[in-house]
Design a protein around this motif. Structure first.
Motif, short mmCIF file in Angstrom:
data_model
loop_
_atom_site.label_atom_id
_atom_site.label_comp_id
_atom_site.label_asym_id
_atom_site.label_seq_id
_atom_site.Cartn_x
_atom_site.Cartn_y
_atom_site.Cartn_z
N TRP A 1 0.94 -1.36 0.05
CA TRP A 1 0.02 -0.04 -0.11
C TRP A 1 0.97 1.21 0.03
O TRP A 1 2.25 1.18 0.26
CB TRP A 1 -1.02 -0.15 1.22
CG TRP A 1 -0.29 -0.15 2.46
CD1 TRP A 1 0.40 1.01 3.17
CD2 TRP A 1 -0.07 -1.35 3.30
NE1 TRP A 1 0.91 0.35 4.46
CE2 TRP A 1 0.57 -1.08 4.43
CE3 TRP A 1 -0.14 -2.70 2.82
CZ2 TRP A 1 1.37 -2.13 5.31
CZ3 TRP A 1 0.17 -3.77 3.82
CH2 TRP A 1 1.23 -3.44 4.94
N ASP B 1 -8.83 2.28 4.83
CA ASP B 1 -7.59 2.97 4.80
C ASP B 1 -7.42 3.63 6.07
O ASP B 1 -8.44 3.98 6.88
CB ASP B 1 -7.20 3.61 3.71
CG ASP B 1 -6.79 2.85 2.54
OD1 ASP B 1 -5.78 2.22 2.64
OD2 ASP B 1 -7.36 3.06 1.36
N THR C 1 -3.26 6.10 3.95
CA THR C 1 -2.74 4.96 3.31
C THR C 1 -3.63 4.91 2.03
O THR C 1 -4.75 5.33 2.31
CB THR C 1 -2.97 3.62 4.06
OG1 THR C 1 -4.13 3.42 4.51
CG2 THR C 1 -1.98 3.63 5.04
N HIS C 2 -3.25 4.25 0.90
CA HIS C 2 -3.97 3.76 -0.12
C HIS C 2 -3.69 2.45 -0.52
O HIS C 2 -2.61 2.06 -0.45
CB HIS C 2 -3.70 4.68 -1.37
CG HIS C 2 -4.06 6.14 -1.31
ND1 HIS C 2 -5.41 6.52 -1.65
CD2 HIS C 2 -3.49 7.31 -0.97
CE1 HIS C 2 -5.57 7.82 -1.26
NE2 HIS C 2 -4.29 8.34 -1.08
N GLY C 3 -4.57 1.64 -0.32
CA GLY C 3 -4.53 0.10 -0.88
C GLY C 3 -4.84 -0.86 0.01
O GLY C 3 -4.90 -2.33 -0.24
N LEU C 4 -5.61 -0.43 1.32
CA LEU C 4 -5.84 -1.46 2.06
C LEU C 4 -7.17 -2.21 1.64
O LEU C 4 -7.72 -2.95 2.19
CB LEU C 4 -5.86 -0.96 3.67
CG LEU C 4 -4.59 -1.06 4.36
CD1 LEU C 4 -4.70 -0.04 5.36
CD2 LEU C 4 -3.70 -1.92 4.09
#
Length: 142
Positions: A7, A46, A36-39
């Motif tokens: 992430w 995120d 965050t980006h991607g969880l």
């Protein structure tokens, strides 16, 4: 199983960008927008932090939570999370960040008082501001 951070962490704060040199000055003192980006690939919200700590500490906290999600742990708004700091828990509250829901990491002040609970000190009490109120022109009313 070896864990791999897959992430991104996006940090916007006062100061100059190391890559482009652009200078940001709109945030209230001691505040930022780190998230965050991607969880979502793990079926999880995120995380966000708005208390401007050293960048290494922000990365440690957000990556620790991300690795815990990657290992199967699930968090929700209102959770008190241990294991981030030795002497206190952190709280997760749901907020909106640029049109998406995130879990904001809320850190208590030096007296272990959370924002909204008694006499929480500056800048810790500012962690309850909405994301769009973190900028000086929209933040604390005069």
């Amino acid at each position: 199983m070896d864990q791999k951070i897959d992430w991104l962490i996006h940090l916007v704060a006062n100061g100059a960008c190391d890559e482009c040199g652009e200078v940001e000055t709109d945030f209230l003192p001691y505040m930022c927008n780190a998230h965050t980006h991607g969880l979502e690939r793990y079926g999880h919200l995120d995380f966000q932090m708005v208390l401007f700590l050293p960048t290494e500490e922000i990365g440690r906290i957000l990556n620790t939570l991300g690795l815990r999600v990657q290992s199967g742990e699930r968090f929700q708004s209102g959770d008190m999370v241990s294991g981030i700091y030795e002497d206190c828990d952190v709280r997760l509250d749901e907020y909106e960040e640029t049109g998406r829901k995130v879990l904001r990491v809320i850190i208590p002040d030096a007296n272990n008082i959370f924002p909204g609970e008694g006499d929480c000190t500056l800048p810790y009490c500012l962690q309850l501001l909405k994301t769009d109120e973190l900028c000086a022109e929209r933040g604390i009313p005069s």
